[in-house]
Motif scaffolding. Structure first.
Motif, PDB file in Angstrom:
ATOM      1  N   GLY A  82       9.498  43.172 101.415  1.00  0.00           N
ATOM      2  CA  GLY A  82       9.485  41.854 100.276  1.00  0.00           C
ATOM      3  C   GLY A  82       8.213  42.009  99.490  1.00  0.00           C
ATOM      4  N   SER A  83       8.485  41.815  98.234  1.00  0.00           N
ATOM      5  CA  SER A  83       7.226  41.630  97.149  1.00  0.00           C
ATOM      6  C   SER A  83       6.154  41.253  97.725  1.00  0.00           C
ATOM      7  N   TRP A  84       6.148  40.091  98.463  1.00  0.00           N
ATOM      8  CA  TRP A  84       5.085  39.510  98.951  1.00  0.00           C
ATOM      9  C   TRP A  84       4.335  40.188 100.366  1.00  0.00           C
ATOM     10  N   LEU A 172      17.471  33.107 101.437  1.00  0.00           N
ATOM     11  CA  LEU A 172      17.215  31.638 101.674  1.00  0.00           C
ATOM     12  C   LEU A 172      16.571  30.973 100.466  1.00  0.00           C
ATOM     13  N   THR A 173      15.459  31.724  99.934  1.00  0.00           N
ATOM     14  CA  THR A 173      14.996  31.392  98.815  1.00  0.00           C
ATOM     15  C   THR A 173      15.690  30.974  97.645  1.00  0.00           C
ATOM     16  N   ALA A 174      16.565  32.188  97.321  1.00  0.00           N
ATOM     17  CA  ALA A 174      17.491  31.954  95.914  1.00  0.00           C
ATOM     18  C   ALA A 174      18.435  30.760  96.474  1.00  0.00           C
ATOM     19  N   ALA A 195      15.257  37.956  86.858  1.00  0.00           N
ATOM     20  CA  ALA A 195      16.403  37.647  87.396  1.00  0.00           C
ATOM     21  C   ALA A 195      16.939  39.283  88.188  1.00  0.00           C
ATOM     22  N   SER A 196      16.119  40.392  87.869  1.00  0.00           N
ATOM     23  CA  SER A 196      16.421  41.904  88.269  1.00  0.00           C
ATOM     24  C   SER A 196      15.579  41.941  89.668  1.00  0.00           C
ATOM     25  N   GLY A 197      14.925  41.156  90.341  1.00  0.00           N
ATOM     26  CA  GLY A 197      14.172  41.227  91.361  1.00  0.00           C
ATOM     27  C   GLY A 197      14.840  40.958  92.600  1.00  0.00           C
ATOM     28  N   ALA A 198      14.220  40.959  93.810  1.00  0.00           N
ATOM     29  CA  ALA A 198      14.798  40.531  95.144  1.00  0.00           C
ATOM     30  C   ALA A 198      15.469  39.210  95.107  1.00  0.00           C
ATOM     31  N   VAL A 199      14.896  38.151  94.612  1.00  0.00           N
ATOM     32  CA  VAL A 199      15.352  36.829  94.689  1.00  0.00           C
ATOM     33  C   VAL A 199      16.448  36.442  93.527  1.00  0.00           C
ATOM     34  N   GLY A 200      16.164  36.947  92.332  1.00  0.00           N
ATOM     35  CA  GLY A 200      16.781  36.867  91.125  1.00  0.00           C
ATOM     36  C   GLY A 200      18.061  37.455  91.231  1.00  0.00           C
ATOM     37  N   ALA A 238      12.106  38.864  78.472  1.00  0.00           N
ATOM     38  CA  ALA A 238      11.042  37.924  78.433  1.00  0.00           C
ATOM     39  C   ALA A 238       9.541  38.440  77.820  1.00  0.00           C
ATOM     40  N   ARG A 239       9.830  39.623  77.679  1.00  0.00           N
ATOM     41  CA  ARG A 239       8.264  40.089  77.282  1.00  0.00           C
ATOM     42  C   ARG A 239       8.302  40.396  76.005  1.00  0.00           C
ATOM     43  N   ARG A 240       9.415  40.401  75.088  1.00  0.00           N
ATOM     44  CA  ARG A 240       9.763  40.614  73.737  1.00  0.00           C
ATOM     45  C   ARG A 240       9.517  39.500  72.923  1.00  0.00           C
ATOM     46  N   PRO A 283       9.457  29.222  93.531  1.00  0.00           N
ATOM     47  CA  PRO A 283       8.895  29.453  94.888  1.00  0.00           C
ATOM     48  C   PRO A 283       7.495  29.645  95.144  1.00  0.00           C
ATOM     49  N   ASN A 284       6.923  29.115  96.045  1.00  0.00           N
ATOM     50  CA  ASN A 284       5.354  29.118  96.218  1.00  0.00           C
ATOM     51  C   ASN A 284       5.194  30.817  95.999  1.00  0.00           C
ATOM     52  N   GLY A 285       4.092  31.178  95.368  1.00  0.00           N
ATOM     53  CA  GLY A 285       3.750  32.753  95.478  1.00  0.00           C
ATOM     54  C   GLY A 285       3.871  33.049  94.106  1.00  0.00           C
ATOM     55  N   VAL A 286       4.563  32.496  93.071  1.00  0.00           N
ATOM     56  CA  VAL A 286       4.828  32.773  91.747  1.00  0.00           C
ATOM     57  C   VAL A 286       3.442  32.217  91.213  1.00  0.00           C
ATOM     58  N   PHE A 301       8.569  25.335  96.006  1.00  0.00           N
ATOM     59  CA  PHE A 301       9.225  25.193  97.308  1.00  0.00           C
ATOM     60  C   PHE A 301       8.813  26.455  98.185  1.00  0.00           C
ATOM     61  N   ASP A 302       9.186  26.368  99.425  1.00  0.00           N
ATOM     62  CA  ASP A 302       9.214  27.590 100.423  1.00  0.00           C
ATOM     63  C   ASP A 302      10.496  28.041 100.673  1.00  0.00           C
ATOM     64  N   GLY A 303      11.177  29.093 100.658  1.00  0.00           N
ATOM     65  CA  GLY A 303      12.473  29.484 101.531  1.00  0.00           C
ATOM     66  C   GLY A 303      12.238  29.228 103.023  1.00  0.00           C
ATOM     67  N   THR A 304      13.092  28.330 103.659  1.00  0.00           N
ATOM     68  CA  THR A 304      12.748  28.098 105.157  1.00  0.00           C
ATOM     69  C   THR A 304      14.063  28.701 105.974  1.00  0.00           C
ATOM     70  N   GLY A 345       5.975  48.243  90.711  1.00  0.00           N
ATOM     71  CA  GLY A 345       6.642  47.295  89.905  1.00  0.00           C
ATOM     72  C   GLY A 345       8.108  47.836  89.266  1.00  0.00           C
ATOM     73  N   HIS A 346       8.743  46.570  88.835  1.00  0.00           N
ATOM     74  CA  HIS A 346      10.047  46.880  88.171  1.00  0.00           C
ATOM     75  C   HIS A 346      10.936  47.329  89.292  1.00  0.00           C
ATOM     76  N   VAL A 347      11.042  47.018  90.418  1.00  0.00           N
ATOM     77  CA  VAL A 347      11.899  47.304  91.430  1.00  0.00           C
ATOM     78  C   VAL A 347      13.335  46.595  91.216  1.00  0.00           C
TER      79      VAL A 347
HETATM   80  N1  LIG Z   1       7.626  30.845  98.863  1.00  0.00           N
HETATM   81  C1  LIG Z   1       8.696  31.672  99.158  1.00  0.00           C
HETATM   82  O1  LIG Z   1       9.306  31.098 100.278  1.00  0.00           O
HETATM   83  C2  LIG Z   1       8.893  32.823  98.585  1.00  0.00           C
HETATM   84  C3  LIG Z   1      10.165  33.476  98.825  1.00  0.00           C
HETATM   85  C4  LIG Z   1      10.406  34.593  98.332  1.00  0.00           C
HETATM   86  C5  LIG Z   1       9.648  34.964  97.106  1.00  0.00           C
HETATM   87  N2  LIG Z   1       8.495  34.225  96.586  1.00  0.00           N
HETATM   88  C6  LIG Z   1       8.039  34.577  95.464  1.00  0.00           C
HETATM   89  O2  LIG Z   1       8.850  34.686  94.416  1.00  0.00           O
HETATM   90  C7  LIG Z   1       8.413  35.557  93.467  1.00  0.00           C
HETATM   91  C8  LIG Z   1       9.589  36.478  93.214  1.00  0.00           C
HETATM   92  O3  LIG Z   1       9.851  37.406  94.107  1.00  0.00           O
HETATM   93  P1  LIG Z   1      10.732  38.725  94.400  1.00  0.00           P
HETATM   94  O4  LIG Z   1      10.704  39.086  95.687  1.00  0.00           O
HETATM   95  O5  LIG Z   1      12.147  38.319  93.802  1.00  0.00           O
HETATM   96  O6  LIG Z   1       9.887  39.462  93.225  1.00  0.00           O
HETATM   97  P2  LIG Z   1      10.327  40.943  92.615  1.00  0.00           P
HETATM   98  O7  LIG Z   1      11.402  41.459  93.528  1.00  0.00           O
HETATM   99  O8  LIG Z   1       8.931  41.765  92.364  1.00  0.00           O
HETATM  100  O9  LIG Z   1      10.850  40.303  91.219  1.00  0.00           O
HETATM  101  C9  LIG Z   1      10.048  39.804  89.985  1.00  0.00           C
HETATM  102  C10 LIG Z   1      10.900  39.759  88.914  1.00  0.00           C
HETATM  103  O10 LIG Z   1      10.085  39.015  87.854  1.00  0.00           O
HETATM  104  C11 LIG Z   1       9.959  39.815  86.902  1.00  0.00           C
HETATM  105  N3  LIG Z   1       8.681  39.997  86.005  1.00  0.00           N
HETATM  106  C12 LIG Z   1       7.440  39.951  86.753  1.00  0.00           C
HETATM  107  N4  LIG Z   1       6.285  39.735  85.936  1.00  0.00           N
HETATM  108  C13 LIG Z   1       7.301  39.540  84.682  1.00  0.00           C
HETATM  109  C14 LIG Z   1       6.582  38.930  83.272  1.00  0.00           C
HETATM  110  N5  LIG Z   1       5.406  38.999  82.912  1.00  0.00           N
HETATM  111  N6  LIG Z   1       7.680  38.827  82.458  1.00  0.00           N
HETATM  112  C15 LIG Z   1       9.090  38.845  82.638  1.00  0.00           C
HETATM  113  N7  LIG Z   1       9.445  38.995  83.955  1.00  0.00           N
HETATM  114  C16 LIG Z   1       8.505  39.490  84.881  1.00  0.00           C
HETATM  115  C17 LIG Z   1      10.126  41.305  87.322  1.00  0.00           C
HETATM  116  O11 LIG Z   1      10.739  42.123  86.116  1.00  0.00           O
HETATM  117  P3  LIG Z   1      10.285  43.425  85.984  1.00  0.00           P
HETATM  118  O12 LIG Z   1      10.804  44.132  87.052  1.00  0.00           O
HETATM  119  O13 LIG Z   1      10.604  43.819  84.639  1.00  0.00           O
HETATM  120  O14 LIG Z   1       8.912  43.406  85.774  1.00  0.00           O
HETATM  121  C18 LIG Z   1      11.201  40.964  88.345  1.00  0.00           C
HETATM  122  O15 LIG Z   1      12.577  40.768  88.039  1.00  0.00           O
HETATM  123  C19 LIG Z   1       7.506  36.159  93.981  1.00  0.00           C
HETATM  124  O16 LIG Z   1       6.100  35.608  93.369  1.00  0.00           O
HETATM  125  C20 LIG Z   1       7.390  35.700  95.495  1.00  0.00           C
HETATM  126  O17 LIG Z   1       6.056  35.992  96.122  1.00  0.00           O
HETATM  127  C21 LIG Z   1       8.345  32.941  97.232  1.00  0.00           C
END
Ligand SMILES: NC(=O)c1ccc[n+]([C@@H]2O[C@H](COP(=O)([O-])OP(=O)(O)OC[C@H]3O[C@@H](n4cnc5c(N)ncnc54)[C@H](OP(=O)(O)O)[C@@H]3O)[C@@H](O)[C@H]2O)c1
Length: 363
Positions: A82-84, A172-174, A195-200, A238-240, A283-286, A301-304, A345-347
């Motif tokens: 997990g990214s976390w 669960l989180t998504a 949207a291209s990350g693990a939850v997205g 989003a970066r443009r 989700p908390n952690g952003v 919120f937290d995915g539970t 990054g950029h997974v």
């Molecule tokens: N509280 C909970 O229960 C819970 C559970 C799961 C996740 N989370 C949190 O949710 C967040 C997402 O998790 P994840 O696992 O999906 O992370 P991830 O796989 O790293 O995905 C993050 C996404 O955000 C994009 N991103 C990051 N910085 C950006 C920026 N400045 N501008 C535009 N796009 C950006 C990334 O795109 P690029 O690849 O282009 O950078 C990537 O698509 C994390 O903060 C994590 O800690 C919380």
């Protein structure tokens, strides 16, 4: 190497001792219990002795945790990177004081090896996935995990062991973000940030089953292609500098909802297009957390995991015909390399740990 002890299940041993007639399923279980007659007491796990960089992760041989009455012992086949996990590894999010060696990992999938005396819902041989953040009996980067049965569900139909192993927490989180917090309705437009990350990648698919229009943010051709394949109707980077203008053209009346999986100044500008009465979930952690806004409901919120949550997720996985994109799979012994990839990054989607298990380690 490990000393070994017999772990034939109470149920199967009683049946054979009494000579009770067995069903074909029970026979399979008796056979598999015999095959496992010498179950190990120790396991290999990827753990840290102190907080630090990816190189702090080493393979340890540690005792398999004791099974409590409501616990399940799972022989893991796959675990989530997990990214976390990076924040737990480097100490920014870990429980303090931490107990070392600390086995990383919050979720995974495998086969039930043993159940506690009070567990009725699972049996030896069941294929399951589980999520437990800061699991009191250790993390999921190991050959085994002991976890409370309420945090365990059967692997949904349509998901392979590797896909389930790397997606439980993110799914669960998504699903909870999309269904419970945003409560998306047919015809609405939702922005999924990150949207291209693990939850997205999973949130896009859960959102689409509600008949909504999904606008995804993604950077680069590879990520844009992936999110489109998963169902995004529109994609913006989003970066443009022109991202806000593009989004405004796509949603002249404003967004109904946004799911923020990343944050920062450019993303705040996009979230500014959520209409009055709209919703933002994250989700908390952003970090930093998206700011509060007038006339918009902003919810963290937290995915539970719970029995109910895992049953609900199971149905959602089927409805969405969920695909879990896995960028790369690493063997347990190379968990440190997986964390190096996280740091880059950029997974795209998910990173997975494949776990062979005792007796299959050389496979
Ligand atoms: N509280 C909970 O229960 C819970 C559970 C799961 C996740 N989370 C949190 O949710 C967040 C997402 O998790 P994840 O696992 O999906 O992370 P991830 O796989 O790293 O995905 C993050 C996404 O955000 C994009 N991103 C990051 N910085 C950006 C920026 N400045 N501008 C535009 N796009 C950006 C990334 O795109 P690029 O690849 O282009 O950078 C990537 O698509 C994390 O903060 C994590 O800690 C919380």
């Amino acid at each position: 190497m490990a000393t070994r002890k017999t772990t034939t299940t109470r149920k199967t041993a009683t049946r054979s001792a009494r000579g009770t007639k067995t069903t074909p399923r029970a026979k399979v279980k008796v056979a598999s219990a015999r095959a496992r007659a010498a179950a190990p007491t120790t396991m290999l796990a990827a753990a840290i002795d102190k907080f630090g960089p990816p190189s702090a992760i080493r393979t340890h041989e540690i005792p398999i945790p004791a099974l409590g009455p409501t616990d399940v012992l799972i022989a893991l086949r796959a675990a989530d990177i997990g990214s976390w996990d990076a924040k737990i590894r480097d100490g920014s999010w870990a429980n303090k004081p931490a107990r070392f060696p600390l086995v990383l990992g919050t979720d995974g999938a495998g086969v039930v090896e043993k159940v506690g005396t009070g567990v009725r819902r699972f049996d030896v041989g069941d294929e399951v996935w589980a999520f437990s953040y800061q699991n009191p009996k250790g993390g999921f980067y190991g050959e085994y995990v002991v976890v409370d049965s309420d945090n365990v569900g059967r692997v949904p139909k349509g998901l392979g062991m590797l896909e389930a192993g790397t997606s439980g927490a993110a799914a669960l989180t998504a699903q909870q973000g999309v269904d419970d917090i945003l409560a998306l309705k047919k015809g609405e437009t939702v922005l999924i940030v990150g949207a291209s990350g693990a939850v997205g990648t999973l949130a896009i698919q859960f959102a689409k089953r509600h008949g909504v229009r999904v606008i995804a943010t993604a950077s680069g051709r590879d990520a844009t292609k992936l999110v489109r394949e998963l169902g995004a109707d529109e994609v913006i980077d989003a970066r443009r500098a022109d991202a806000v203008d593009k989004l405004r053209k796509l949603t002249p009346k404003g967004l109904d909802a946004a799911f923020a999986l990343a944050s920062g100044p450019s993303i705040e500008r996009l979230l500014g297009l959520v209409r009055a009465g709209g919703r933002i979930a994250y989700p908390n952690g952003v970090e930093p957390p998206p700011r509060k806004r007038a006339k918009v409901e902003v919810t963290s919120f937290d995915g539970t995991a719970s029995r109910k949550a895992l049953d609900k997720l199971d149905r959602a996985v089927t409805e969405a015909k969920l695909r879990v994109p896995i960028e790369k799979t690493y063997p347990l012994a190379r968990a440190a390399e997986a964390h190096e990839r996280l740091e880059e990054g950029h997974v795209l989607g998910h990173l997975a740990l494949r776990i062979r298990g005792p007796g299959r380690r050389a496979a």
